[in-house]
Enzyme design. Structure first.
Site: not given
Length: 347
Positions: A153, A295, A322
């Site tokens: 991320s 995601d 995610h």
């Protein structure tokens, strides 16, 4: 009978000598666990933890790192998400990397987790994060012969930005669940994912957002149910892994708010103007990009990113979100390990 006893004693003594010889020199086997867990007994041991000094305009502060394992050829630094999350939720790697002999490092950015917290908001930007990471690399003596950078991320964003400037110090990067711009992040959420939320509940979320009432328990309840449990980690909320919940409880909120904003339903912080799309072509080291079907980031865009760098690969988690390292764990971790070993074995 006496002969048998003497013969048995001799055999036992020989076996003992063999065992003693095999155990007396840990670190002599090139790939054994003795090598991986070798320690320098001439110094005081800290379990691999090391505080790295960082000089800022407000003085010298220290960031926390921790090494696990020993492998001169493969050293992976793990960059956590957020921005503002500590390393805790990445502890899942402890269940996979040691068994493969992969040395790895946790790192809490300044202001996060176990690192010093100077409260210097002027450091809440991409450039400062890149330079801090470079100082940590130097302190840990990582280099292009063995340095792999994994980022999840926000950590993936940081890994790409670091590679764009300092790839001469890297062997490879792994960018997990991160797109190439704030605009792309917002596009996918607003044009695709938000439309999946029931209208009545989305109206309530929007009404609370309009009042800037993000501390309202109803807001987090609806977002957790309709977004986080669908696109962040596809597990029942009560079954979310302890390291993940622990990390969430340690969030550096000012850092997150400055760059991301109050929620994952769109970037309104400074990262809304961030964009590395046109610079991806300048990354020449091997790069693995990871995307997932559920995601909050568009997996097709992440696949496109893997085609923009000069030596890119794409790992698609068809059942993940995610946090695919949890909700499609085996496939995700094996894909990461395969990439690292492939790069390591390539002349």
């Amino acid at each position: 009978m006496m002969y048998l006893k003497k013969k048995t004693a001799v055999i036992a003594s020989m076996l003992w000598l063999v065992l003693l010889a095999s155990c007396s020199a840990p670190g002599k086997e090139s790939n054994g666990t003795a090598d991986y867990f070798v320690t320098d007994t001439t110094t005081v041991q800290t379990g691999g933890a090391k505080m790295v000094p960082i000089t800022t305009r407000k003085g010298v502060f220290h960031v926390w790192t921790k090494r696990i394992g020993n492998n001169p050829n493969i050293k992976v630094m793990l960059l956590s998400g957020g921005p503002g999350f500590p390393h805790d939720y990445l502890e899942v790697f402890e269940s996979y990397f040691p068994g493969q002999g992969i040395e790895f490092y946790y790192y809490d950015e300044m202001g996060n987790g176990n690192s010093d917290k100077p409260g210097d908001s002027s450091r809440y930007n991409v450039a400062s994060a890149v330079e801090e990471l470079e100082l940590v690399r130097q302190a840990l003596h990582l280099d292009k012969e063995n340095f792999y950078l994994f980022g999840h991320s926000w950590g993936g964003l940081l890994a790409m930005e670091y590679a764009a400037k300092y790839q001469r110090h890297l062997k490879a990067i792994i960018v997990s669940n991160m797109v190439a711009s704030g605009q792309e992040f917002n596009r996918y959420i607003q044009q695709v994912l938000v439309k999946e939320i029931p209208k009545v509940e989305m109206d309530t979320i929007n009404a609370i957002s309009a009042r800037n009432d993000y501390g309202n328990p109803k807001y987090m309840e609806l977002v957790m149910k309709n977004f986080y449990a669908q696109h962040i980690c596809r597990m029942p909320l009560e079954q979310w892994p302890e390291p993940l919940n622990r990390a969430l409880g340690k969030l550096n909120a000012p850092y997150y708010m400055a760059l991301q904003g109050p929620s994952e339903l769109g970037i309104i912080g400074s990262l809304r103007n961030w964009d590395i799309s046109t610079r991806l072509k300048d990354i020449t080291i091997p790069a693995l990009f990871i995307g997932a079907k559920y995601d909050e980031m568009d997996p097709e865009h992440i696949k496109w990113m893997s085609q923009q760098v000069q030596h890119g690969q794409f790992l698609y988690c068809a059942n993940g979100s995610h946090l695919s390292m949890y909700d499609q764990q085996s496939f995700y971790m094996n894909g990461v390990i395969h990439f690292i070993k492939e790069v390591n074995n390539t002349p």
